[in-house]
Design a protein around this motif. Sequence first.
Motif, short mmCIF file in Angstrom:
data_model
loop_
_atom_site.label_atom_id
_atom_site.label_comp_id
_atom_site.label_asym_id
_atom_site.label_seq_id
_atom_site.Cartn_x
_atom_site.Cartn_y
_atom_site.Cartn_z
N GLU A 37 0.83 -1.20 0.00
CA GLU A 37 0.00 0.00 0.00
C GLU A 37 0.87 1.25 0.00
OE1 GLU A 37 -3.32 0.53 0.07
OE2 GLU A 37 -3.90 -1.57 0.02
N ASP A 38 0.47 2.23 -0.75
CA ASP A 38 1.13 3.53 -0.72
C ASP A 38 0.39 4.33 0.34
OD1 ASP A 38 1.46 6.24 -3.17
OD2 ASP A 38 1.97 6.11 -1.05
N SER A 40 0.38 7.27 1.21
CA SER A 40 -0.16 8.60 0.86
C SER A 40 -1.32 8.47 -0.10
CB SER A 40 0.95 9.46 0.25
OG SER A 40 1.46 8.79 -0.88
N ASN A 41 -1.59 7.25 -0.53
CA ASN A 41 -2.66 7.06 -1.51
C ASN A 41 -3.27 5.67 -1.29
OD1 ASN A 41 -4.32 7.41 -3.69
ND2 ASN A 41 -2.77 6.89 -5.21
N LYS A 42 -3.95 5.53 -0.15
CA LYS A 42 -4.42 4.20 0.24
C LYS A 42 -5.49 3.67 -0.69
CE LYS A 42 -3.05 5.17 4.86
NZ LYS A 42 -3.40 5.80 6.11
N SER A 43 -5.41 2.38 -0.91
CA SER A 43 -6.37 1.77 -1.82
C SER A 43 -7.76 1.78 -1.21
CB SER A 43 -5.96 0.33 -2.13
OG SER A 43 -6.12 -0.46 -0.96
N GLN A 44 -8.74 1.67 -2.09
CA GLN A 44 -10.13 1.62 -1.63
C GLN A 44 -10.33 0.47 -0.67
OE1 GLN A 44 -12.75 3.67 -1.90
NE2 GLN A 44 -11.10 4.95 -2.66
N LYS A 54 -8.17 3.42 9.17
CA LYS A 54 -7.63 3.61 7.81
C LYS A 54 -6.14 3.31 7.74
CE LYS A 54 -10.96 7.37 6.92
NZ LYS A 54 -11.72 7.18 8.17
#
Lengths: 231, 222
Positions: A37-38, A40-44, A54
């Motif tokens: 997972e990134d 700063s840009n978490k997956s749905q 989260k």
Amino acid sequence: MEEENQIKLHGMWGSTFTKRVELALKLKGIPYEYIEEDLSNKSQLVLKYNPVHKKVPVLVHNGKPIIESLIILEYIDETWKNAPRLLPDDPYERAKVLFWASFLHQQLFEDMGRVITSDGEAQEKATKDLFEKLTILEEGMKEFFPGGTPSINGENMGLLDILMYALFGPYKAHEEVLEMKTIDPERNPLLFSWVMALTELPVVKESTPPHEKLVALVQFIRENALQSCVA
Amino acid sequence: MAEVKLLGFWASTFSDRVIWALKLKGINYEHVEEDPYNKTQLLLQHNPVHKKVPVLIHAGKPIAESSMILEYIEETWPQNPLLPQGAYERAMARFWIKFGEEKMATICAVLRTAGAEQERAIKEAMELLKILEEQGLGDKKFFGGDAIGLADIAFGWLAYLFGVIEEVAGVNVLDANRLPRLHAWIDNLKEVPVIKENLPDRQKLLGHLKRRRETHLALPNL
């Protein structure tokens, strides 16, 4: 697609919490799919599975999400009862392990975090706190390793081994960035020899990210934190 | 049966949890009242790391930290189970217990604050309680389902302590209109005989928390 025993782990390569779960799964020989997972840009998916915090790691077992690394470790131990057992069966021994697990997970982890993300006086105080807690842990662990130097292998690793490695395994990276020792063979001989023993294990070695990558991550965390302190 | 001792403090909600668990399981125990300002040798000896109550001593063996004590009680005395059978459901119960421990200070911050800071504290507390109501409790009667479990015990403080905090702080956070299910849960919890009969004296608690608030507000702003 096989629905039985489908295990997915959403994590982040440098996260000590993710590392714990990975190690537990590997030790127990549980096959799993890893999803990086990134942060700063978490997956749905992460937001769906962990709407409260989260965060990673999230373990998804047959579609059901389990969160919080310590809770995940307990879940793994209860669901896959093969060796190594992460926690003792005896309720009292179990309570003791959970006590020190909490100490490592909360207190030591927070102190370590503060040392990394502060400087000047604040860092001095955080370092003092860390060293005090390490001394307490050193004392407490004598009961678990009455012989002195821990003798650990892939068959007998437990919860405290996993937490110890996850927190202090990267000690060399911490030392390089902080320009000081965190765990020290002189101050904490038992803890140091324990971490040494852990980092030599093949199952641990294959889970350890390259040193340069760890240094870069710790550096990034530190710089980020120090910058945000400047108003 | 081996001797069971509980080192507790009348105003400590963490002590209360252990009392409820012991009584729900019908375990006989000796209660030793501790004064936090004058701790006994027994406490210092049995919880040298944190020096806090509650501490459960079973057959001479000490267990500290209320969440650990609750798990120990559950494992040692399986009658009237307080955790679900399934590993996943147990993980969920433990998650909410942990959530409560981590967020308790934030939810209770209304006691320690005033003015604009208190306004923020009220808002944060309501957000957290909303999460608890919607995602933790949901449509269930209790966190444990039809009967109370460890998560209900761990949140028991919302049912009595928080009301006193609200009164002392002069706020209304756990409002029946805004948090109807949590309110219903509180009413249901207080009907459980063990809980009903083992709550600290409200007036005493009121005085105790008033003094706490005064002390906090008198501290210089850092």
